[in-house]
Design an enzyme around this catalytic site. Structure first.
Site, mmCIF file in Angstrom:
data_model
loop_
_atom_site.group_PDB
_atom_site.id
_atom_site.type_symbol
_atom_site.label_atom_id
_atom_site.label_comp_id
_atom_site.label_asym_id
_atom_site.label_seq_id
_atom_site.Cartn_x
_atom_site.Cartn_y
_atom_site.Cartn_z
ATOM 1 N N GLY A 9 -2.866 22.295 -31.126
ATOM 2 C CA GLY A 9 -3.574 21.054 -31.252
ATOM 3 C C GLY A 9 -3.495 19.939 -30.698
ATOM 4 N N GLN A 13 -5.988 13.665 -32.911
ATOM 5 C CA GLN A 13 -5.774 12.434 -32.933
ATOM 6 C C GLN A 13 -3.975 12.123 -32.798
ATOM 7 O OE1 GLN A 13 -5.702 10.562 -36.789
ATOM 8 N NE2 GLN A 13 -6.032 8.550 -35.967
ATOM 9 N N ASP A 35 -4.702 23.792 -26.967
ATOM 10 C CA ASP A 35 -5.928 23.455 -27.907
ATOM 11 C C ASP A 35 -6.847 24.442 -27.744
ATOM 12 O OD1 ASP A 35 -7.750 22.131 -29.722
ATOM 13 O OD2 ASP A 35 -6.469 20.127 -29.410
ATOM 14 N N ARG A 37 -9.851 24.147 -27.288
ATOM 15 C CA ARG A 37 -10.686 24.252 -25.947
ATOM 16 C C ARG A 37 -10.313 22.957 -25.269
ATOM 17 N NH1 ARG A 37 -13.419 22.088 -30.477
ATOM 18 N NH2 ARG A 37 -14.303 24.335 -30.853
ATOM 19 N N ASP A 53 -5.911 29.522 -29.649
ATOM 20 C CA ASP A 53 -6.411 29.417 -30.994
ATOM 21 C C ASP A 53 -5.201 29.567 -31.882
ATOM 22 O OD1 ASP A 53 -7.196 30.014 -33.487
ATOM 23 O OD2 ASP A 53 -8.762 31.599 -32.663
ATOM 24 N N TYR A 143 -8.647 20.460 -48.291
ATOM 25 C CA TYR A 143 -7.675 20.260 -47.645
ATOM 26 C C TYR A 143 -6.229 19.931 -48.185
ATOM 27 C CZ TYR A 143 -5.174 17.014 -44.324
ATOM 28 O OH TYR A 143 -4.363 16.252 -43.485
#
Ligand code: AKB
Length: 312
Positions: A9, A13, A35, A37, A53, A143
């Site tokens: 990831g 951010q 990441d 993509r 992934d 979450y």
């Protein structure tokens, strides 16, 4: 010190700024960014980059073996607002990615993990002011439920299998380099962009919603510092409370008006208001201060100056 690191990831951010900081510290070639993509071109060009992934154990294992990775930073996750729209996808991503790295460490294929938790682990029955490290945790968001479960699993893997996993409960994070995506605290970044581009901002939270926040530089410093500490000094293996500042939309707007006097704010609370209402107003981070010397450097004043200066 030489160390080979994998970030899952890396284009998000936090991932973006973490990648910059880790490459600066350990050398570009030793920090593999990944990441789902392609994303930030700078991240892809400045060092090794893999399309990966985080829910695919085999694919992560291949990259870990290929680059002889020692540490993994798992930054891939679905945040609070998006997770309310896609509960099962959020649960799947947030939990299976965590199990993948925990199991890699249990199998001794990596030696250390950083996994971020969040203030979302707390819920409506948690004391709101100066929320303690150990307290009632009954998260009411998808979450938050995934982060609280994740914390329990981290502690379990540490106690049962000796997995060296480290974690902090990030508050809302504010940065100018990358936009957040799908969170409830995102307004505190959007507001700076809109103040400069439009001179006004329509906030999706009400004026007096007080939430814990932190400037990204502090968050990255906290993360690197926790990962550097000897294992014995870490007494919390679920996740550490971490604090810097807290404010309401009205207070951040007033702060921006000191620099942009004509800036105006309006309020149109949406479904994210209920999420914000379930979270703490402020956090007690004394355990992190005591165990690994944590201390924030950015308050709202300094954050606003940095944000406006860099976004201009
Ligand atoms: C969110 O708003 O979902 C995140 C968080 C507080 O974890 N920024």
């Amino acid at each position: 010190m030489q160390k080979s690191i994998l970030i899952l990831g890396a284009c998000g951010q936090i991932g973006t700024e973490l990648t910059y900081a880790l490459r600066e510290k350990y050398g570009n070639e030793n920090v593999v960014a990944s990441d789902i993509r392609e994303g930030n071109e700078d991240i892809m060009a400045s060092g090794p980059f893999e399309i990966l992934d985080a829910t695919n154990y085999g694919a992560i294992e291949d990259v870990v073996m290929h680059y002889e990775i020692e540490e993994v930073y798992l930054m891939a996750a679905m945040l609070s607002a998006t997770a309310e729209k896609f509960p099962m996808r959020a649960w799947n991503l947030n939990m299976s990615s965590l199990f993948n790295v925990l199991n890699l460490c249990k199998e001794k294929k990596i030696s250390r993990i950083f996994w971020p938790s969040s203030i979302a682990v707390f819920g409506p029955n948690t004391p709101k002011k100066n929320t303690p490290q150990n307290t009632i945790m009954e998260p009411s968001t998808v979450y938050g439920i995934s982060k609280q479960s994740g914390e329990r699993w981290c502690e379990y893997y540490f106690k049962k299998y000796g997995v060296d996993v480290r974690s902090v409960r990030y508050p809302g994070l504010i940065s100018w380099k990358t936009l957040p995506g799908g969170g409830t605290t995102d307004y505190a970044v959007e507001i700076y962009h809109k103040a400069l581009s439009d001179g006004s901002y329509d906030c999706f939270l009400q004026r007096d919603s007080r939430l814990p926040m932190m400037y990204m530089e502090d968050a990255i410093r906290a993360t690197l510092s926790l990962m550097d500490k000897p294992s014995e000094s870490i007494t919390v293996r679920s996740s550490y409370n971490l604090a810097a500042m807290n404010f309401t939309p009205e207070e951040i707007a007033k702060n921006i008006q000191k620099h942009i006097p004509n800036f105006t704010i309006s309020y149109a609370p949406d479904f994210r208001q209920a999420i914000a209402d379930s979270w703490p107003n402020s956090i007690d981070d004394s355990q992190a201060r005591q165990d690994w010397g944590w201390k924030a450097e950015y308050d709202l004043e300094k954050t606003t100056e940095e944000m406006l200066k860099n976004l201009r």
